[in-house]
Scaffold this active site. Structure first.
Site, mmCIF file in Angstrom:
data_model
loop_
_atom_site.group_PDB
_atom_site.id
_atom_site.type_symbol
_atom_site.label_atom_id
_atom_site.label_comp_id
_atom_site.label_asym_id
_atom_site.label_seq_id
_atom_site.Cartn_x
_atom_site.Cartn_y
_atom_site.Cartn_z
ATOM 1 N N LYS A 58 0.826 -1.205 0.000
ATOM 2 C CA LYS A 58 0.000 0.000 0.000
ATOM 3 C C LYS A 58 0.871 1.271 0.000
ATOM 4 O O LYS A 58 2.082 1.189 0.201
ATOM 5 C CB LYS A 58 -0.919 -0.048 1.228
ATOM 6 C CG LYS A 58 -1.916 -1.222 1.218
ATOM 7 C CD LYS A 58 -2.770 -1.217 2.474
ATOM 8 C CE LYS A 58 -3.774 -2.366 2.492
ATOM 9 N NZ LYS A 58 -4.598 -2.357 3.723
ATOM 10 N N HIS A 69 -1.897 -5.488 1.545
ATOM 11 C CA HIS A 69 -3.153 -6.206 1.310
ATOM 12 C C HIS A 69 -2.811 -7.606 0.809
ATOM 13 O O HIS A 69 -1.891 -7.775 0.027
ATOM 14 C CB HIS A 69 -3.996 -5.492 0.246
ATOM 15 C CG HIS A 69 -5.130 -6.346 -0.267
ATOM 16 N ND1 HIS A 69 -6.344 -6.409 0.363
ATOM 17 C CD2 HIS A 69 -5.199 -7.211 -1.322
ATOM 18 C CE1 HIS A 69 -7.128 -7.266 -0.288
ATOM 19 N NE2 HIS A 69 -6.456 -7.759 -1.313
ATOM 20 N N GLU A 106 -9.628 -10.826 -7.469
ATOM 21 C CA GLU A 106 -8.680 -9.711 -7.347
ATOM 22 C C GLU A 106 -7.573 -9.783 -8.402
ATOM 23 O O GLU A 106 -7.173 -8.753 -8.958
ATOM 24 C CB GLU A 106 -8.080 -9.696 -5.933
ATOM 25 C CG GLU A 106 -9.119 -9.303 -4.879
ATOM 26 C CD GLU A 106 -8.569 -9.300 -3.455
ATOM 27 O OE1 GLU A 106 -9.281 -8.830 -2.554
ATOM 28 O OE2 GLU A 106 -7.432 -9.774 -3.229
HETATM 29 P P1 IDP Z 1 -7.397 -7.081 5.880
HETATM 30 O O1 IDP Z 1 -6.618 -6.093 5.058
HETATM 31 O O2 IDP Z 1 -6.586 -7.639 7.025
HETATM 32 O O3 IDP Z 1 -8.049 -8.164 5.049
HETATM 33 P P2 IDP Z 1 -10.038 -5.859 6.097
HETATM 34 O O4 IDP Z 1 -10.965 -6.047 7.249
HETATM 35 O O5 IDP Z 1 -10.378 -6.545 4.824
HETATM 36 O O6 IDP Z 1 -8.569 -6.253 6.604
HETATM 37 O O7 IDP Z 1 -9.944 -4.293 5.846
HETATM 38 C C1 IDP Z 1 -9.369 -3.773 4.673
HETATM 39 C C2 IDP Z 1 -8.478 -2.626 5.042
HETATM 40 O O8 IDP Z 1 -9.277 -1.549 5.573
HETATM 41 C C3 IDP Z 1 -7.479 -2.915 6.163
HETATM 42 O O9 IDP Z 1 -6.307 -3.575 5.692
HETATM 43 C C4 IDP Z 1 -7.189 -1.541 6.720
HETATM 44 O O10 IDP Z 1 -6.276 -0.817 5.901
HETATM 45 C C5 IDP Z 1 -8.569 -0.877 6.612
HETATM 46 N N1 IDP Z 1 -9.356 -1.003 7.853
HETATM 47 C C6 IDP Z 1 -9.992 -2.096 8.313
HETATM 48 N N2 IDP Z 1 -10.641 -1.862 9.476
HETATM 49 C C7 IDP Z 1 -10.387 -0.556 9.766
HETATM 50 C C8 IDP Z 1 -10.765 0.304 10.847
HETATM 51 O O11 IDP Z 1 -11.476 -0.089 11.783
HETATM 52 N N3 IDP Z 1 -10.315 1.590 10.809
HETATM 53 C C9 IDP Z 1 -9.528 2.048 9.779
HETATM 54 N N4 IDP Z 1 -9.162 1.277 8.742
HETATM 55 C C10 IDP Z 1 -9.570 -0.007 8.737
HETATM 56 MG MG MG Z 2 -9.571 -8.023 3.589
#
Ligand code: IDP
Ligand code: MG
Length: 151
Positions: free
Chosen positions: A9, A115, A126
């Site tokens: 990222k 990611h 994706e």
């Molecule tokens: P992941 O990247 O571990 O799969 P996801 O729940 O899919 O996590 O969330 C996607 C991205 O959104 C995260 O990697 C993070 O950058 C952001 N994100 C997730 N939850 C939060 C939050 O509660 N506050 C701010 N950003 C968040």
């Molecule tokens: Mg995710």
């Protein structure tokens, strides 16, 4: 063999951590079969993060991921999705285990560097979104026989 989409990222790029993160995947035995350095627009960000469109953090996530260039790549290995997710660590830097990428390089919830696809269907979707079929490069690695999971 399984494939997964990884994105370094904008924070990983700006903090000059790309090389160190890629090294971890190379050392683990993953094969890189595609890579692209790109500054995505809002429309692409919306497509990539469509599953999060109802989350409170969605807007700020779109801002973050479009704030600078990212490095997207496709990794191939046996069990690639599970192994790479383990190496990334849990979502928030302050909760991710030391030794993981997120656990070692930050404490932010959103600026968590990387990611990775979270399931086989997600990975297929994706990879298709980020790469054309002809951008996935087919080649052999000489150490392949030393890296088999069942051995
Ligand atoms: P992941 O990247 O571990 O799969 P996801 O729940 O899919 O996590 O969330 C996607 C991205 O959104 C995260 O990697 C993070 O950058 C952001 N994100 C997730 N939850 C939060 C939050 O509660 N506050 C701010 N950003 C968040
Ligand atoms: Mg995710």
């Amino acid at each position: 063999m399984e494939r997964t989409l990884i994105i370094l990222k904008p924070d990983a790029v700006q903090r000059r951590l790309m090389g160190r993160i890629i090294t971890r995947f190379e050392e683990k035995g993953f094969k890189i079969i595609a890579a692209k350095f790109v500054h995505i627009d809002r429309a692409m960000a919306q497509k990539h993060y469509a599953v999060h469109k109802n989350e409170t953090f969605y807007e700020s996530l779109l801002e973050f991921i479009t704030r600078g260039p990212v490095l997207a790549f496709v990794l191939e290995a046996e069990n690639a999705i599970e192994v790479s997710r383990k190496m990334m660590g849990s979502t928030f830097g302050h909760e991710a285990e030391p030794g993981t990428i997120r656990g070692d390089f930050g404490i932010s919830r959103q600026y968590n560097l990387i990611h990775g696809s979270d399931a086989p269907e997600t990975a297929l979707k994706e990879i298709k979104l980020w790469f054309k079929p002809e951008e996935l490069v087919d080649y052999e690695m000489p150490d392949r026989s030393w890296l088999e999971m069942g051995k």
